[in-house]
Design an enzyme around this catalytic site. Structure first.
Site, PDB file in Angstrom:
ATOM      1  N   ASP A  45      -1.625   1.390  -3.751  1.00  0.00           N
ATOM      2  CA  ASP A  45      -2.442   0.351  -4.377  1.00  0.00           C
ATOM      3  C   ASP A  45      -3.828   0.854  -4.769  1.00  0.00           C
ATOM      4  O   ASP A  45      -4.685   0.050  -5.157  1.00  0.00           O
ATOM      5  CB  ASP A  45      -2.548  -0.877  -3.466  1.00  0.00           C
ATOM      6  N   ASP A  74      -6.382   2.201  -3.126  1.00  0.00           N
ATOM      7  CA  ASP A  74      -7.621   2.038  -2.360  1.00  0.00           C
ATOM      8  C   ASP A  74      -7.930   3.247  -1.482  1.00  0.00           C
ATOM      9  O   ASP A  74      -9.009   3.313  -0.907  1.00  0.00           O
ATOM     10  CB  ASP A  74      -7.610   0.734  -1.535  1.00  0.00           C
ATOM     11  N   ARG A  75      -6.998   4.202  -1.389  1.00  0.00           N
ATOM     12  CA  ARG A  75      -7.285   5.361  -0.537  1.00  0.00           C
ATOM     13  C   ARG A  75      -7.245   6.651  -1.350  1.00  0.00           C
ATOM     14  O   ARG A  75      -6.703   6.694  -2.442  1.00  0.00           O
ATOM     15  CB  ARG A  75      -6.320   5.397   0.636  1.00  0.00           C
ATOM     16  N   SER A 124       0.811  -1.217   0.000  1.00  0.00           N
ATOM     17  CA  SER A 124       0.000   0.000   0.000  1.00  0.00           C
ATOM     18  C   SER A 124       0.845   1.269   0.000  1.00  0.00           C
ATOM     19  O   SER A 124       1.602   1.500  -0.927  1.00  0.00           O
ATOM     20  CB  SER A 124      -0.949  -0.052   1.186  1.00  0.00           C
ATOM     21  N   HIS A 125       0.731   2.056   1.076  1.00  0.00           N
ATOM     22  CA  HIS A 125       1.387   3.371   1.114  1.00  0.00           C
ATOM     23  C   HIS A 125       2.860   3.282   1.513  1.00  0.00           C
ATOM     24  O   HIS A 125       3.562   4.288   1.452  1.00  0.00           O
ATOM     25  CB  HIS A 125       0.645   4.274   2.099  1.00  0.00           C
ATOM     26  N   ASP A 165      -3.297   6.337  -2.987  1.00  0.00           N
ATOM     27  CA  ASP A 165      -2.106   5.709  -2.408  1.00  0.00           C
ATOM     28  C   ASP A 165      -1.540   4.639  -3.343  1.00  0.00           C
ATOM     29  O   ASP A 165      -2.021   4.456  -4.467  1.00  0.00           O
ATOM     30  CB  ASP A 165      -2.415   5.134  -1.020  1.00  0.00           C
ATOM     31  N   LYS A 215     -11.810  -0.680  -0.030  1.00  0.00           N
ATOM     32  CA  LYS A 215     -11.942   0.758  -0.188  1.00  0.00           C
ATOM     33  C   LYS A 215     -11.459   1.126  -1.587  1.00  0.00           C
ATOM     34  O   LYS A 215     -10.720   0.373  -2.210  1.00  0.00           O
ATOM     35  CB  LYS A 215     -11.180   1.501   0.902  1.00  0.00           C
TER      36      LYS A 215
END
Ligand code: VG1
Ligand code: CO
Length: 551
Positions: A287, A289-290, A121-122, A285, A384
């Site tokens: 991946d 999702d945010r 992710s991030h 982010d 998300k």
């Protein structure tokens, strides 16, 4: 293109000893790239997963990732191991690029038994950065704890793994390849997702907004959303080229930290908060999702964003019939609770992490859900979804014909404002973090009735959750100090960091519509910030004068 079936010998590899540190955190197994390069390390986790996921033999598996260093080679390993475990079809994407929300959609639309998403992710990527493996279930959502616990248990005593021998996959263009009996289907990872967005949002209306003097800046942070955002904004919606910044996915995210917040997306924040050229800014982010939403001179707090989407949902075609209910994670502000009450719909409070929303979504108890950490989503998938949130906002603005700042002001005038901030102390010594946390945990019973920031502590507890759908209980989800005026402070230790420990301090205070709605949040929360520092001895115990990131 379908290459001929070549026999693929299956190799059994024996492990000298099992890896005992493969415990998945808030979202999957997240470790340094270096750690993932340890021989057999990735294979061990995948073997354990393939032994535990139901329906592997004969099933379809979705695999892809955020494009970080290690993405392509991991897809090769997973495909060869899937072949050795009797998976019949593996769906992956050109370049191995697949955002988390697009993966969730693909798992659902293909009836896959599971998905394996390669992302931290991030967290920064590259040889010096982090890598991660997330397992999603057949509903498209993060695997429940019962499954990740079982995977972890399997790693503890793993004696070896099975893998097919095969040439590296060709991920350069769509087509089919085979590893023994396994069909590897390479598809364009963007089109299915884009088609789903077209079903939910009014693209004509958004396109005409973007043709007006409303300028949009989107920052993909050199991570997975670049190709999706380019196709959506610059392709279908007709925004000028250059609207998508940093749109090329890079293995190290260009050396950046693909976390869409005011610190790590500072360039975009400056464009919107200091400049005058843009009406709307957004970033996603690593991946995808945010999301972070910005208006001209206006930062939208993610907790407020969820409340605004809830209040305005019926303006958007996909949600025109209304919402069945909403949910937020415990540290997320109660802004959405107030809206839900006004709408007369249920509002659930879950622990941090998207997996807890899955049961509620599957049972149709909720339509929208979100977290304070820039995550928002709905029942369209089970993750998300960053770009979905951006399109949702654009659709609302296109219908209402006003600015982001006007939407916010109107919202607070109607519902009151939840002043909110999260202070992160990143990469602190693990001992110091746990010492601080456990000290407050031990004090909880004695804190009730004590004065705090000019108020009184009404409740002090360690958040526990009983799932309303399956009755499962999750404990130890964060220390809450609930004050008698509805304000609160929450302490949590991050489950996604890989260096030392990260302490998160969540601060919230409610002002009704009649109160002062236009203060700076840090000023509005100053007394709470001060009081928690004094009580938890944050500065002295962490040795940090100020948080690493303030949201
Ligand atoms: C963080 C966020 C949490 C989010 C999680 C995964 O977890 O606080 O709300 O669900 O990241 O997001 P933690 O344990 O570090 O606080 V992602 O974009 O990494 O899937
Ligand atoms: Co993410």
């Amino acid at each position: 293109m379908s290459s001929s079936v070549t026999p693929s010998p299956i190799r059994s590899v024996t492990l000298a000893q099992p890896f005992t540190d493969q415990k998945p955190g808030t979202s999957g197994l997240r470790k340094s790239s270096l750690q993932f390069q340890t021989p057999h390390y990735l294979e061990s986790f995948i073997e354990a997963s393939l032994r535990v996921i139901p329906g592997v033999a004969g099933g379809t598996l979705v695999v892809g990732g955020d494009g970080r260093y290690g993405n392509r080679s991991a897809i090769d390993v997973i495909a060869r191991m899937a072949a050795a475990h009797g998976v019949t079809r593996l769906v992956t994407t050109t370049g191995g690029i697949l955002s988390t929300p697009a993966a969730s959609h693909l798992i659902r639309s293909r009836g896959a038994i599971a998905g394996i998403i390669l992302s931290a992710s991030h967290n920064p990527g590259g040889p010096e950065g982090d890598f991660g493996v997330k397992i999603n279930g057949a509903n498209g959502g993060p695997a429940p704890e019962s499954l990740t616990d079982a995977v972890y248990a399997a790693t503890q005593s793993l004696e070896g793994y099975r893998i097919a021998e095969a040439e590296p996959l060709n991920l350069d263009q769509p087509g089919e390849q085979r590893i023994g009996d396994l069909v590897v289907e390479v598809i364009d990872g963007v089109s299915d997702y884009v088609a789903l967005m077209q079903k939910l949002f009014d693209f004509d209306r958004i396109a005409s907004l973007l043709r007006s003097d409303f300028r949009l800046a989107f920052d993909a942070m050199h991570a997975v959303t670049g190709p999706y955002a380019s196709r959506l904004f610059e392709g279908l919606l007709g925004a000028p080229s250059g609207t998508v910044r940093n749109g090329l996915p890079l293995e190290d995210f260009g050396g950046g930290h693909p976390d869409p917040n005011l610190t790590y997306a500072a360039e975009l924040a400056d464009l919107l908060l200091k400049g005058n050229d843009y009406a709307f800014g957004a970033a996603c982010d690593g991946d995808g999702d945010r999301n972070m939403i910005l208006g001209r001179a206006c930062f939208v707090n993610p907790s407020d964003s969820l409340a605004v989407l809830t209040a305005n949902a019926t303006l958007v075609p996909g949600y025109a019939k209304g919402l069945t209910g909403v949910a937020r994670s415990m540290p997320t502000s109660a802004a959405v609770d107030v809206v839900a009450e006004g709408l007369g719909i249920a509002c659930f409070e879950t622990p941090t992490g998207w997996k807890f929303f899955g049961n509620l979504l599957d049972a149709s108890r909720i339509t929208l859900c979100g977290e304070e950490s820039f995550g928002t989503g709905s029942d369209h998938i089970r993750e998300k979804d960053g770009l979905w949130a951006v399109l949702f906002w654009l659709n609302i603005l296109a219908v209402r014909g006003c600015s982001v700042a006007e939407v916010m002001a109107e919202h607070w005038n109607r519902f009151g404002r939840h002043y909110y901030s999260r202070h992160d102390y990143e990469a602190i010594a693990s001992d110091a973090a746990h010492g601080l946390y456990n000290r407050i945990k031990a004090m909880l019973p004695d804190l009730v009735g004590q004065p705090f920031a000019g108020r009184t502590i009404a409740t002090a507890d360690d958040f526990a959750y009983t799932d309303p759908v399956d009755g499962s209980i999750t404990i130890g989800q964060g220390l809450r100090l609930l004050l008698d005026d509805g304000s609160r402070v929450v302490l949590r230790l991050s489950g996604t960091g890989t260096q030392g420990a990260t302490l998160r301090v969540y601060l919230e205070s409610y002002v009704p519509p009649s109160g002062n709605l236009h203060q700076d949040p840090q000023a509005a929360l100053a007394d709470l910030i001060h009081a928690i520092d004094a009580l938890a001895e944050i500065r002295t115990r962490t040795g940090m004068e100020r948080p690493t990131v303030i949201t």
